[in-house]
Design a protein around this motif. Structure first.
Motif, PDB file in Angstrom:
ATOM      1  N   VAL A  90       0.840  -1.200   0.000  1.00  0.00           N
ATOM      2  CA  VAL A  90       0.000   0.000   0.000  1.00  0.00           C
ATOM      3  C   VAL A  90       0.875   1.249   0.000  1.00  0.00           C
ATOM      4  CG1 VAL A  90      -1.683   1.335   1.321  1.00  0.00           C
ATOM      5  CG2 VAL A  90      -1.946  -1.146   1.111  1.00  0.00           C
ATOM      6  N   ALA A  91       1.947   1.213   0.808  1.00  0.00           N
ATOM      7  CA  ALA A  91       2.856   2.366   0.881  1.00  0.00           C
ATOM      8  C   ALA A  91       3.499   2.641  -0.473  1.00  0.00           C
ATOM      9  CB  ALA A  91       3.927   2.120   1.947  1.00  0.00           C
ATOM     10  N   LEU A  92       3.878   1.578  -1.197  1.00  0.00           N
ATOM     11  CA  LEU A  92       4.501   1.776  -2.508  1.00  0.00           C
ATOM     12  C   LEU A  92       3.508   2.380  -3.498  1.00  0.00           C
ATOM     13  CD1 LEU A  92       7.075   1.322  -4.216  1.00  0.00           C
ATOM     14  CD2 LEU A  92       6.102  -0.879  -4.907  1.00  0.00           C
ATOM     15  N   LEU A  93       2.272   1.906  -3.460  1.00  0.00           N
ATOM     16  CA  LEU A  93       1.248   2.471  -4.340  1.00  0.00           C
ATOM     17  C   LEU A  93       1.000   3.943  -4.024  1.00  0.00           C
ATOM     18  CD1 LEU A  93      -1.240  -0.536  -4.302  1.00  0.00           C
ATOM     19  CD2 LEU A  93       0.098   0.247  -6.260  1.00  0.00           C
ATOM     20  N   VAL A  94       0.933   4.274  -2.725  1.00  0.00           N
ATOM     21  CA  VAL A  94       0.761   5.669  -2.319  1.00  0.00           C
ATOM     22  C   VAL A  94       1.940   6.508  -2.798  1.00  0.00           C
ATOM     23  CG1 VAL A  94       0.667   7.232  -0.340  1.00  0.00           C
ATOM     24  CG2 VAL A  94      -0.709   5.138  -0.339  1.00  0.00           C
ATOM     25  N   ALA A  95       3.161   5.953  -2.649  1.00  0.00           N
ATOM     26  CA  ALA A  95       4.363   6.678  -3.080  1.00  0.00           C
ATOM     27  C   ALA A  95       4.316   6.964  -4.579  1.00  0.00           C
ATOM     28  CB  ALA A  95       5.611   5.872  -2.732  1.00  0.00           C
ATOM     29  N   GLY A  96       3.855   5.991  -5.369  1.00  0.00           N
ATOM     30  CA  GLY A  96       3.782   6.188  -6.810  1.00  0.00           C
ATOM     31  C   GLY A  96       2.809   7.287  -7.208  1.00  0.00           C
ATOM     32  N   VAL A  97       1.608   7.254  -6.622  1.00  0.00           N
ATOM     33  CA  VAL A  97       0.602   8.276  -6.937  1.00  0.00           C
ATOM     34  C   VAL A  97       1.035   9.636  -6.403  1.00  0.00           C
ATOM     35  CG1 VAL A  97      -1.785   8.983  -6.584  1.00  0.00           C
ATOM     36  CG2 VAL A  97      -1.254   6.572  -7.023  1.00  0.00           C
ATOM     37  N   TRP A  98       1.538   9.662  -5.184  1.00  0.00           N
ATOM     38  CA  TRP A  98       2.018  10.903  -4.559  1.00  0.00           C
ATOM     39  C   TRP A  98       3.128  11.514  -5.405  1.00  0.00           C
ATOM     40  CZ3 TRP A  98       4.754  10.895   0.910  1.00  0.00           C
ATOM     41  CH2 TRP A  98       5.024  12.231   1.291  1.00  0.00           C
ATOM     42  N   GLY A  99       4.067  10.688  -5.849  1.00  0.00           N
ATOM     43  CA  GLY A  99       5.163  11.183  -6.668  1.00  0.00           C
ATOM     44  C   GLY A  99       4.688  11.734  -7.996  1.00  0.00           C
ATOM     45  N   TRP A 100       3.688  11.062  -8.589  1.00  0.00           N
ATOM     46  CA  TRP A 100       3.138  11.533  -9.857  1.00  0.00           C
ATOM     47  C   TRP A 100       2.492  12.911  -9.701  1.00  0.00           C
ATOM     48  CZ3 TRP A 100      -2.430  11.241 -11.054  1.00  0.00           C
ATOM     49  CH2 TRP A 100      -2.719  11.692 -12.342  1.00  0.00           C
TER      50      TRP A 100
END
Length: 401
Positions: A90-100
């Motif tokens: 979940v953290a990795l998915l959040v990081a990806g969207v947040w970074g985008w």
């Protein structure tokens, strides 16, 4: 390592699913980690930053792993691994969207912060995977299974390096971040399905203070930590500076040098997988001879770049060095788990990761400083010395069977 479930050992099919799920998670994190490196000119232009700040978008993930690896390992010895891996996904998915979102908005420091979160998720996948995979199979194939898992790193790097420019051309470079992390959805689904209602490993309970103290004083483990530092240092030094070397010293075009250098991590898919097979099948489960031979092969290959003047021999050296160095990296994760108490395996693996990635973080910087001041020859000579130190350390490494 603890787990919430008290259930039978996984079946063969569930074990395959467990390895496949963790492999996919680690691959997703690896592709996300390296993605900005392949499109740095676009990153710099869109964010309005120089090469140093742009480079830190990759380096910060290594630094995060160095700092977070040991706490993560200690936690993995005490908590449900299934829940930890799911939370990291979940953290990795959040990081990806947040970074985008941050990259599209041109908010460098928010993007930087998202990369820290992604680095934390990566170290959870890596440490949990190296331990869980090793414990899910029998000792006769343990090194083989862990070697297969560690091959996820070069697969992720290759995916990120080759895929990022293609995705950036069509969707813009910020889209690479959520697209690569989306692979984690498949990985975590497979992992949770394969481990549902099942124990991930033999239950050993949380380590005591005495066991942790014994780990910190374990000379055999520290020998392997030092070998990890040397191997990762060589890996990242060569990964970072071979493109410039091929261009500046041998006159290769930048595009071709990038393609040739991609062979270096790519050969790791074979070497990290075969290291366990060689150890399990040819040496009867002994680890030290494989690590020793790997550094013996790496030393002349790395030093050979000092005198090579043609592209053909340089490619040969690149392949030999890439195979030998990554043969060591893949096997050390099995090796260290066999020289420590079962209750501190996750902690020992996390320390191996932390020390190794410190070498990965520091070596490109140190190599760049030497190249700036004295040129490529002294830098590659020093890399050769590092490989020779690996030979000496491996000679005194512990014997296990």
């Amino acid at each position: 390592m603890s787990d919430d479930e008290d259930a039978p050992t996984p079946t063969r099919g569930q074990t395959v699913g467990l390895v496949a799920g963790l492999f996919a998670l680690s691959t997703a994190a690896g592709a996300y980690e390296i993605a900005p490196a392949s499109v740095l000119p676009l990153v710099r232009e869109s964010l309005g930053v120089g090469p140093t700040l742009a480079g830190w978008l990759v380096s910060v993930m290594y630094l995060t792993a160095v700092v977070a690896s040991v706490p993560v390992g200690v936690a993995l010895d005490r908590v449900s691994v299934r829940k930890a891996v799911a939370a990291a996904a979940v953290a990795l998915l959040v990081a990806g969207v947040w970074g985008w979102v941050a990259a599209v908005a041109g908010a460098y420091w928010w993007l930087f912060a998202s990369r820290v979160l992604g680095g934390f998720a990566y170290v959870v996948f890596w440490n949990a995977g190296a331990n869980v995979v090793g414990q899910a199979v029998g000792p006769d194939v343990r090194a083989t299974a862990v070697g297969v898992f560690t091959a996820s790193a070069p697969v992720g790097f290759a995916l990120g390096q080759f895929g990022s420019p293609l995705l950036a051309d069509r969707f813009g470079w910020p889209a690479t971040l959520p697209i690569f992390t989306a692979i984690a959805v498949v990985g975590v689904a497979v992992f949770l399905l394969a481990t549902r209602g099942r124990s991930l490993a033999v239950e050993t309970g949380a380590p005591s203070r005495t066991e942790v103290r014994d780990l910190l004083a374990n000379r055999a483990a520290w020998t392997l930590y030092a070998l990890s530092f040397l191997a990762f240092s060589l890996y990242l030094f060569l990964n970072s500076w071979l493109p410039s070397y091929l261009t500046d010293r041998l006159g290769v075009s930048l595009a071709l040098s990038g393609l040739l250098t991609a062979l270096f991590p790519a050969v790791g898919v074979v070497s990290r997988t075969s290291g366990g097979v060689i150890s399990d099948r040819l040496f009867g489960g002994e680890r030290r001879p494989v690590v020793l031979l790997a550094f013996v092969a790496a030393a002349p290959a790395v030093t050979g770049f000092v005198v090579v003047t043609r592209v053909g021999p340089a490619i040969a050296l690149l392949l030999v060095a890439g195979f030998a160095v990554q043969l060591t990296i893949g096997l050390l994760y099995t090796y260290v788990a066999e020289v420590v108490a079962p209750t501190v395996r996750s902690t020992a693996i996390s320390m191996l990761t932390s020390v190794g990635l410190f070498g990965a973080f520091a070596a490109p910087i140190a190599g760049g400083a030497i190249i700036d001041r004295a040129g490529y020859r002294p830098a590659f000579l020093l890399a050769g010395v590092v490989a020779v130190l690996g030979v000496a350390l491996a000679w005194y490494a512990p014997d296990v069977r």
